[in-house]
Design a protein around this motif. Sequence first.
Motif, short mmCIF file in Angstrom:
data_model
loop_
_atom_site.label_atom_id
_atom_site.label_comp_id
_atom_site.label_asym_id
_atom_site.label_seq_id
_atom_site.Cartn_x
_atom_site.Cartn_y
_atom_site.Cartn_z
N ILE A 103 11.03 1.58 1.31
CA ILE A 103 9.79 1.04 0.75
C ILE A 103 10.15 0.43 -0.60
CG2 ILE A 103 7.41 1.53 0.05
CD1 ILE A 103 7.82 2.15 2.95
N SER A 128 10.26 2.75 -5.69
CA SER A 128 10.83 2.63 -4.34
C SER A 128 11.26 3.98 -3.81
CB SER A 128 12.03 1.67 -4.37
OG SER A 128 11.63 0.36 -4.72
N VAL A 144 3.00 7.21 4.57
CA VAL A 144 3.71 6.06 4.02
C VAL A 144 2.76 5.17 3.22
CG1 VAL A 144 5.07 4.01 4.59
CG2 VAL A 144 5.29 6.09 5.98
N GLY A 145 3.12 4.84 2.01
CA GLY A 145 2.34 3.85 1.27
C GLY A 145 1.57 4.36 0.08
N GLN A 172 2.74 7.23 -5.08
CA GLN A 172 3.84 7.18 -4.13
C GLN A 172 4.66 8.46 -4.13
OE1 GLN A 172 3.96 4.81 -2.02
NE2 GLN A 172 2.62 3.29 -3.00
N CYS A 215 6.89 2.27 10.91
CA CYS A 215 7.21 2.41 9.49
C CYS A 215 7.73 1.12 8.90
CB CYS A 215 8.23 3.53 9.28
SG CYS A 215 7.56 5.19 9.53
N ALA A 269 6.00 -0.65 5.85
CA ALA A 269 6.81 -0.87 4.65
C ALA A 269 6.75 -2.34 4.21
CB ALA A 269 8.27 -0.47 4.91
N GLY A 309 5.04 -3.21 0.70
CA GLY A 309 5.93 -3.84 -0.28
C GLY A 309 5.35 -5.10 -0.89
N GLU A 340 0.80 -3.22 -2.63
CA GLU A 340 0.77 -1.76 -2.75
C GLU A 340 -0.64 -1.21 -2.84
OE1 GLU A 340 2.49 1.79 -5.68
OE2 GLU A 340 2.81 -0.32 -6.19
#
Length: 374
Positions: A15, A21, A148-149, A168, A232, A236, A240, A243
Motif C-alpha cells: 500500500i 506505506s 485494508v485502507g 493506517q 487486495c 491497494a 494509493g 486515501e
Amino acid sequence: MNETVLKPGVECVDIALGERSYQIRIGSGLIGTDSSFDDLAVGQSALIVSNETVAPLYLKRLEAALGTLHSRVQNVVLPDGEAHKHWATLNQIFDKLLERQCDRKTVLYALGGGVVGDMTGFAAACYMRGVPFVQVPTTLLAQVDSSVGGKTGINHPLGKNMIGAFYQPLRVICDLDTLSTLPARELSAGMAEVIKYGPIADMTFFEWIEANIGDLMARDAKALALAVKRSCEIKAWVVGQDERESGLRAILNFGHTFGHAIEAGMGYGSWLHGEAVGCGMVMAGRLSHSLGLIDQEFLRRLESLIGKAGLPVVAPVLDARDNVGRYMDLMHVDKKAEGGAIRFVVIDGPGRARLQAVPDDLVAEVITRSCATP
C-alpha cells in the motif's frame, strides 16, 4: 518498505502512502509465525483485541508469536457481532489500555473480522492521540476489504460507520488458514466484497470469479489465495490514489448505500454486512441499468453470480407502511450524501464505476422492484 526474507508461499501487496506505506502479507500459517511481525518498529507492550468466537481458535497462537517481540502481551476479548460495534464495546479496549498503563508505543493487534478490525483501528487512532496497530483479519471479508485502507470506526443507531477516523495499520497479515474455520454464511458474506471488485475495476477478474465460483465456495486453497491477492491489489491501487475517499475511493462502496440502509433498517447483525452488500449490489446494478449504463445481459450475470455465492438477491421490506420512505431516510445519512442528495456508485459500463446523484423516482422504482412483498 523494509526488506525482509519471507517464508515460501507468502505473497505481498504494498500500500503506497508515503511515510504511511505498509505491506499486506498473504499466506498460510502466518498467525503463529513471529517473522510475520518481527521487522516492525514496536514497543514493549502489546494488546491483542479479539472476540469470543475467534479468540478460542487463534489467540494463543498469536500470543506465542508476539511473546518473542514484546515483553508484555495482553488481550481483551469482545462480544462478537455487528450489534456490538458501538461506544460501550469500544470502551472495553480503552479500559484495558488504561488499567494496564499502556504507553503510546503500545501496539494493538486486531485479531478477528471487520468489526474487530474497525474498532481496534479506531481505538488505536484515539488512544493517546495515536498508537500503532496491526491488522490480523480472520474472515474473508476482512482480508479482502475492511482490513485494508485505514478506515476505522463504529456504528450509530442512525447510520453505519458514521463515527471513525482514517488511520493506517503498520501491516496486514492475511492468514489463509483462518478461512477453513469460517461458517458458510461468513464465507458468502466475504464473497460479496470479492465480487464487487470486478464490475467496478476489473472485468477479467469478474470473469475469473464467474468461472471459479464453485471452487471458491468449496474453499479451494489456490482459488481463495488468488481471490484474496487480486482483491487486495485492486484496493491497494485505489487507496494509493485516494486515501481519504475524496473521489476515486468511493467506487469501493458499490452496493453499500443500499446495503448500509438494509443493515441499519433491520438492526445491526440481523443480516451480515456482506449479505447486505450483496443485495445492495443487485439494487445498484438495477439502478445502473435504469440509467442506461449497463445492458440486461450484464445485469443478469451480476445477479446470477451474487446468487451463486449464497447471497440474498431479494431486498427486505424495512417498513410495511412506507418502505421506500424508510430506505430513502436511511440513505440520506450515508457518508456519500452531499447537499441533501443521495449519491450512488453506479456501474459506468462493465469494469468501470462512478459516483453520481440519481433522481429519487428512479431510486424508488428500484427499491419497489427489489423488495419482497410485505
